[in-house]
Design an enzyme around this catalytic site. Structure first.
Site, PDB file in Angstrom:
ATOM      1  N   LYS A  97      15.253  52.509  34.278  1.00  0.00           N
ATOM      2  CA  LYS A  97      14.584  51.821  35.389  1.00  0.00           C
ATOM      3  C   LYS A  97      13.412  50.968  34.896  1.00  0.00           C
ATOM      4  O   LYS A  97      13.311  49.767  35.186  1.00  0.00           O
ATOM      5  CB  LYS A  97      14.103  52.859  36.412  1.00  0.00           C
ATOM      6  CG  LYS A  97      13.134  52.336  37.430  1.00  0.00           C
ATOM      7  CD  LYS A  97      13.796  51.356  38.366  1.00  0.00           C
ATOM      8  CE  LYS A  97      12.773  50.665  39.234  1.00  0.00           C
ATOM      9  NZ  LYS A  97      13.363  49.789  40.210  1.00  0.00           N
ATOM     10  N   LEU A 115      16.942  48.013  43.788  1.00  0.00           N
ATOM     11  CA  LEU A 115      17.040  47.139  44.960  1.00  0.00           C
ATOM     12  C   LEU A 115      16.025  46.012  44.866  1.00  0.00           C
ATOM     13  O   LEU A 115      14.888  46.236  44.471  1.00  0.00           O
ATOM     14  CB  LEU A 115      16.759  47.951  46.228  1.00  0.00           C
ATOM     15  CG  LEU A 115      17.542  49.257  46.381  1.00  0.00           C
ATOM     16  CD1 LEU A 115      17.053  50.017  47.605  1.00  0.00           C
ATOM     17  CD2 LEU A 115      19.031  48.978  46.470  1.00  0.00           C
ATOM     18  N   CYS A 143       6.782  45.705  42.428  1.00  0.00           N
ATOM     19  CA  CYS A 143       7.495  46.384  41.338  1.00  0.00           C
ATOM     20  C   CYS A 143       7.160  45.853  39.959  1.00  0.00           C
ATOM     21  O   CYS A 143       6.710  46.604  39.100  1.00  0.00           O
ATOM     22  CB  CYS A 143       8.996  46.303  41.584  1.00  0.00           C
ATOM     23  SG  CYS A 143       9.449  46.990  43.161  1.00  0.00           S
TER      24      CYS A 143
HETATM   25  C1  UGA Z   1      12.532  43.894  41.378  1.00  0.00           C
HETATM   26  C2  UGA Z   1      13.860  44.007  40.605  1.00  0.00           C
HETATM   27  O1  UGA Z   1      14.527  42.743  40.584  1.00  0.00           O
HETATM   28  C3  UGA Z   1      14.773  45.056  41.239  1.00  0.00           C
HETATM   29  O2  UGA Z   1      15.948  45.219  40.453  1.00  0.00           O
HETATM   30  C4  UGA Z   1      14.006  46.391  41.282  1.00  0.00           C
HETATM   31  O3  UGA Z   1      14.782  47.403  41.895  1.00  0.00           O
HETATM   32  C5  UGA Z   1      12.736  46.198  42.089  1.00  0.00           C
HETATM   33  O4  UGA Z   1      11.925  45.195  41.451  1.00  0.00           O
HETATM   34  C6  UGA Z   1      12.028  47.522  42.129  1.00  0.00           C
HETATM   35  O5  UGA Z   1      11.650  48.020  41.056  1.00  0.00           O
HETATM   36  O6  UGA Z   1      11.974  48.145  43.196  1.00  0.00           O
HETATM   37  P1  UGA Z   1      11.745  42.656  43.618  1.00  0.00           P
HETATM   38  O7  UGA Z   1      10.356  42.998  43.172  1.00  0.00           O
HETATM   39  O8  UGA Z   1      12.143  42.949  45.008  1.00  0.00           O
HETATM   40  O9  UGA Z   1      12.828  43.404  42.677  1.00  0.00           O
HETATM   41  O10 UGA Z   1      11.900  41.096  43.425  1.00  0.00           O
HETATM   42  P2  UGA Z   1      12.588  40.079  42.414  1.00  0.00           P
HETATM   43  O11 UGA Z   1      13.586  39.294  43.151  1.00  0.00           O
HETATM   44  O12 UGA Z   1      13.029  40.748  41.194  1.00  0.00           O
HETATM   45  O13 UGA Z   1      11.347  39.110  42.114  1.00  0.00           O
HETATM   46  C7  UGA Z   1      10.157  39.582  41.506  1.00  0.00           C
HETATM   47  C8  UGA Z   1       9.212  38.444  41.224  1.00  0.00           C
HETATM   48  O14 UGA Z   1       9.714  37.641  40.161  1.00  0.00           O
HETATM   49  C9  UGA Z   1       8.988  37.484  42.405  1.00  0.00           C
HETATM   50  O15 UGA Z   1       7.629  37.162  42.472  1.00  0.00           O
HETATM   51  C10 UGA Z   1       9.807  36.267  42.032  1.00  0.00           C
HETATM   52  O16 UGA Z   1       9.298  35.091  42.593  1.00  0.00           O
HETATM   53  C11 UGA Z   1       9.668  36.269  40.533  1.00  0.00           C
HETATM   54  N1  UGA Z   1      10.770  35.585  39.834  1.00  0.00           N
HETATM   55  C12 UGA Z   1      12.031  36.062  39.891  1.00  0.00           C
HETATM   56  C13 UGA Z   1      10.510  34.446  39.081  1.00  0.00           C
HETATM   57  O17 UGA Z   1       9.347  33.985  38.990  1.00  0.00           O
HETATM   58  N2  UGA Z   1      11.528  33.825  38.414  1.00  0.00           N
HETATM   59  C14 UGA Z   1      12.793  34.291  38.462  1.00  0.00           C
HETATM   60  O18 UGA Z   1      13.678  33.668  37.821  1.00  0.00           O
HETATM   61  C15 UGA Z   1      13.062  35.429  39.221  1.00  0.00           C
END
Ligand code: UGA
Length: 425
Positions: free
Chosen positions: A199, A146, A255
């Protein structure tokens, strides 16, 4: 096997509440247990302790099927499948702290009527070690994928569901897989260690994609390419895919930082040096420093400079500030002698404790007022709506904007007289 079997959810945190709400939406009776009495009481009154789009409505819609309790006995007597959704925060060494998981295992004891369904992110080998100690207790690994901000929709429309069991034919495994049948997603039946690794490897791979594009961005800055164009062109290759190629000031959240370092540590503990992940982590750290460097490039010393941070949450649509880039930036700016003010539409309450020596503002304009420079940290839509040409610029002492997410219209800002620094363009 009962048609819609009752389920237990252990831990009413972010994963637990989303899991409980979504299974209730799928018409299961759900017994959700948390050890924090005040949280359970609030949930019983219909108060939702976290901000996650769609969650409060879903909890309310299904309140008759949702039972919140502090008593593990309530969950044990009502349900046989118990979803473990407690958190596994990082320890100082970078390993995952399994004490909450262990406490749940202790409480369940050796019951052979029940299965612990592990949603919490745990090191590879955790399932095997639990089974060694509690051989009678059923065990299924069912990691969550998620994303904060879209968790409810991710649960209801998963790309895949992973169900790991020790034996290929497992009644508890069949029952867990059956719960997800209505969601029409591929179900990966596998062994426990592989499920655990799926995971961690998935999160580590996504973090690698981010650090990779951030390095391409840094090189693009030197060579005159635009990383947003590069990512667009790369992403159309189906083998690469367009997601997680947004360059910025680094990944944060509860995460990625934790899971990447847990996998690196896990590999290290087994005698393998995971070189690639070591670099992924380092690139992510350096990316934050580069942001400070961009301010210094224009302002020189930051001593006494007023710097605004727009956004505190680690990404939009959440009030989560765990491992948020904003916290590191604020601390570094303060140590450089800058006066820091921050604004976030939802996350400042959670961050208040962590933002020592920083002024918390009620609006973006208040944060920009008198600022010598601003950093866009979180891509909240309202920052796009700001009147940059007019009031925002007029309020700033100097129109310098470091757009840490390549979120704003660079041309518009430059034509309005801003010094605009994006990432990789
Ligand atoms: C992440 C994973 O995407 C989920 O699949 C996973 O279930 C979750 O961790 C977990 O292990 O519980 P999340 O931490 O909610 O989800 O957020 P993301 O949307 O993945 O973003 C994570 C970070 O990466 C944010 O700081 C975001 O700004 C950054 N990000 C994301 C980037 O810098 N560039 C991108 O292209 C995408």
């Amino acid at each position: 096997m009962p048609d819609r079997e009752p389920l237990g959810v252990i831990g009413a945190g972010w994963v637990g509440l989303v899991t409980a709400a979504c299974f209730a939406e799928l018409r299961h009776e759900v017994y959700c247990r948390d050890i924090v009495a005040t949280k359970v009481e609030a949930l019983k009154r219909g108060e939702v302790p976290i901000y996650e789009p769609g969650l409060a409505e879903m909890l309310e819609r299904n309140q008759e099927r949702l039972h919140f309790t502090t008593d593990m006995g309530d969950a044990l007597s009502a349900a046989q499948l118990l979803f473990c959704c407690v958190d596994t925060p990082p320890t100082y060494s970078g390993d995952a702290d399994l004490s909450r998981v262990e406490a749940v295992v202790e409480e369940l004891g050796g019951s052979n009527d029940h299965a612990l369904v592990m949603k919490s992110t745990v090191p590879v080998g955790t399932g095997r070690s639990i089974r060694r100690r509690q051989a009678d207790l059923g065990y299924v690994s069912n990691p969550e994928f998620l994303k904060e901000g879209t968790a409810v929709s991710d649960f209801m429309h998963p790309d895949r569901v992973v169900v790991g069991t020790a034996e290929a034919s497992s009644e508890f495994g069949d029952r867990v897989a059956a719960l997800y049948q209505p969601l029409d997603a591929p179900i990966v039946r596998t062994d426990v260690a592989s499920a655990e690794m799926i995971k961690l490897a998935s999160n580590a791979f996504l973090a690698t994609k981010i650090s990779f594009i951030n390095e391409i961005a840094n090189v693009s800055e030197e060579l005159g390419a635009d990383v947003t164009e590069v990512a667009r062109g790369m992403g159309l290759d189906e083998r690469i895919g367009s997601q997680f190629l947004r360059a910025g000031i680094g990944y944060g959240g509860s995460c990625f930082p934790k899971d990447v370092s847990a996998l690196k540590q896990l590999a290290g503990n087994s005698g393998y040096h995971f070189q690639l992940l070591t670099a992924v982590i380092e690139v992510n750290e350096l990316q934050k420093r580069r942001t400070i460097g961009k301010l210094q490039k224009h302002l020189g010393s930051l001593v006494g400079k007023e710097i605004a941070l727009l956004g505190v949450a680690f990404k939009p649509d959440t009030d989560d500030v765990r491992e948020a880039t904003s916290l590191v930036l604020a601390a570094r700016l303060v140590s450089e002698g800058a006066h820091v003010r921050v604004y976030d539409p939802v996350a400042t309450d959670r961050a208040r404790e962590l933002l020592k020596g920083v002024r918390i503002c009620e609006s973006a304009l208040e944060a920009l007022d008198g600022a010598h420079g601003a950093v866009l940290v979180t891509e909240w839509p309202e920052f796009r709506e700001l009147d940059w040409k007019g009031e925002a610029k007029a309020r700033m002492a100097r129109p310098l904007l470091v757009d840490g997410r390549n979120f704003l219209d660079a041309d518009l800002l430059r034509s309005a007289g801003f010094t605009y620094e994006g990432v990789g363009r």
